[in-house]
Write a protein that holds these residues in place. Structure first.
Motif, short mmCIF file in Angstrom:
data_model
loop_
_atom_site.label_atom_id
_atom_site.label_comp_id
_atom_site.label_asym_id
_atom_site.label_seq_id
_atom_site.Cartn_x
_atom_site.Cartn_y
_atom_site.Cartn_z
N ALA A 127 -19.16 2.10 3.72
CA ALA A 127 -19.00 2.25 2.19
C ALA A 127 -17.85 3.48 1.67
O ALA A 127 -17.29 3.26 0.66
CB ALA A 127 -20.41 2.56 1.58
N ALA A 128 -17.87 4.16 2.56
CA ALA A 128 -16.74 5.18 2.00
C ALA A 128 -15.19 4.62 2.19
O ALA A 128 -14.37 5.02 1.42
CB ALA A 128 -16.84 6.58 3.28
N MET A 187 -10.68 1.86 -0.63
CA MET A 187 -9.72 0.84 -0.79
C MET A 187 -9.60 -0.20 -1.85
O MET A 187 -8.80 -0.86 -2.12
CB MET A 187 -9.86 -0.22 0.73
N GLN A 188 -10.59 -0.02 -2.68
CA GLN A 188 -10.84 -0.87 -3.78
C GLN A 188 -9.57 -0.75 -4.73
O GLN A 188 -9.16 -1.83 -5.29
CB GLN A 188 -11.84 -0.16 -4.67
N ALA A 189 -8.89 0.27 -4.79
CA ALA A 189 -7.87 0.25 -5.63
C ALA A 189 -6.29 0.05 -5.28
O ALA A 189 -5.46 0.05 -6.03
CB ALA A 189 -7.51 1.75 -6.38
N ILE A 190 -6.35 -0.38 -4.03
CA ILE A 190 -5.13 -0.93 -3.68
C ILE A 190 -4.64 -2.10 -3.84
O ILE A 190 -5.38 -2.91 -3.82
CB ILE A 190 -5.27 -0.83 -1.77
N PRO A 191 -3.46 -1.96 -4.41
CA PRO A 191 -3.09 -3.31 -4.97
C PRO A 191 -2.82 -4.50 -3.68
O PRO A 191 -2.43 -4.07 -2.61
CB PRO A 191 -1.67 -3.07 -5.62
N ALA A 218 -8.25 8.56 4.36
CA ALA A 218 -6.78 8.85 3.94
C ALA A 218 -5.77 8.15 4.69
O ALA A 218 -4.85 7.47 3.92
CB ALA A 218 -6.64 10.32 3.99
N ALA A 219 -5.90 7.65 5.93
CA ALA A 219 -4.77 7.43 6.70
C ALA A 219 -4.89 5.87 6.35
O ALA A 219 -3.70 5.06 6.29
CB ALA A 219 -5.19 7.65 8.27
N THR A 220 -6.03 5.46 6.15
CA THR A 220 -6.06 3.81 5.93
C THR A 220 -5.45 3.58 4.27
O THR A 220 -4.69 2.66 4.50
CB THR A 220 -7.48 3.41 5.89
#
Length: 310
Positions: free
Chosen positions: A176-177, A182-186, A300-302
């Motif tokens: 979930a974290a 990642m939800q907002a990554i285009p 953060a790295a992802t």
């Protein structure tokens, strides 16, 4: 590929159908592949989550087909509160070292059918019927194999099973974290989960806009130190595209199916919808041992690696 091997070793012919955004066998794909000789439907609940198993069950019931579930990668996952592997005539699980719980090696079959249980019990142990207490005097129901689990492996498995709820809780929290971040990554979208609450969360699977960007994303993630990311499209184990040994039906002994008049040429199998989905999909392994700091670093790295590509 292990699922297909089992079908071949049983003397049956595997027929391939398309998947959908669950990354599992789709009811529409099964309907399109159905023939008068179809006898069973065998969905694989891949990467910790479920196929549209209620629809597949209804399809099988309507058409008089046997439903068998490969839940090897989805120990502990469920659909609407019912465990995966419990919807069909039988279900199977794997306990090798990379599964949710492990015995070191081995697996299990579950069924509520007494005849299926007796057959599986015998087949796993040279066909023995296991009646009485004199092994040398036992009868044999069939020619079997040597797939018996040892007492030591079984003891490890029982201890692991008692930890399963805690394992699932940790995996779901870690997943979930990552997913929230990642939800907002285009350009990044996520695998469809028919029942998100039943996801075992062993993997976070997401889609990149196209296959080349997916390849770039895997490289970018690795360079950023984000390990355990798999692009199944280029993997020679989990997707048919790279199964050259299967396409050629290479075997130590001649497979019985090769002599059947309706055995297809597996070199010509085409699955364009599945290719389109798997080509864009990346599965990130969710691990139990991450500390709070390690998880934050991974998040953060992802995000940074994927923003540079997607």
């Amino acid at each position: 590929v292990a699922t297909v091997e089992a079908v071949l070793m049983a003397g049956a012919i595997p027929v391939f159908a398309e998947i959908d955004e669950t990354l599992c066998l789709s009811p529409e794909g099964v309907a399109a592949a159905l023939t008068p000789t179809t006898r069973a439907v065998l969905p694989v609940h891949m990467c910790g989550a479920m196929a549209r198993i209620d629809e597949l069950k209804a399809f099988c019931d309507k058409n008089g087909l046997i439903l068998i579930e490969d839940a090897c990668q989805s120990v502990g996952a469920s659909y609407q509160g019912k465990a995966l592997g419990a919807f069909g005539k039988a279900g199977c699980f794997s306990f090798d070292p990379v599964k949710t719980i492990t015995c070191g090696e081995g697996g299990a079959v579950v069924t509520d059918d007494a005849a299926v249980y007796a057959a599986a019990h015998a087949f796993a142990d040279h066909g023995h019927d296991h009646i009485g207490n004199d092994r040398g005097a036992e009868d044999h129901l069939m020619i079997g194999a040597n797939y018996r689990i040892s007492e030591l492996n079984a003891a490890v498995g029982l201890a692991q099973l008692r930890k399963l709820d805690g394992i699932l809780e940790t995996q779901r929290r870690n997943k979930a974290a990552l997913k929230d971040a990642m939800q907002a990554i285009p350009g990044v979208t996520f695998r469809q989960l028919p029942d998100a609450a039943g996801d075992s969360a062993t993997f976070l699977t997401f889609f990149i806009p196209d296959v080349e960007k997916a390849r770039q994303a895997v490289k970018s993630l690795a360079a950023a130190g984000v390990d355990g990311c798999f692009h199944w499209f280029d993997n020679n184990w989990h997707y048919i595209r790279k199964w050259d040994h299967f396409r050629e039906l290479k075997a130590a002994a001649r497979l019985a199916v090769q002599t059947l008049p309706d055995c297809p040429d597996f070199r010509s199998v085409q699955l364009p919808q599945s290719d389109a989905l798997i080509g864009r999909a990346i599965s990130m392994q969710i691990k139990l041992g991450w500390t709070t700091e390690q998880l934050a670093q991974r998040v953060a790295a992802t995000v940074s690696a994927l923003k540079a590509v997607a």
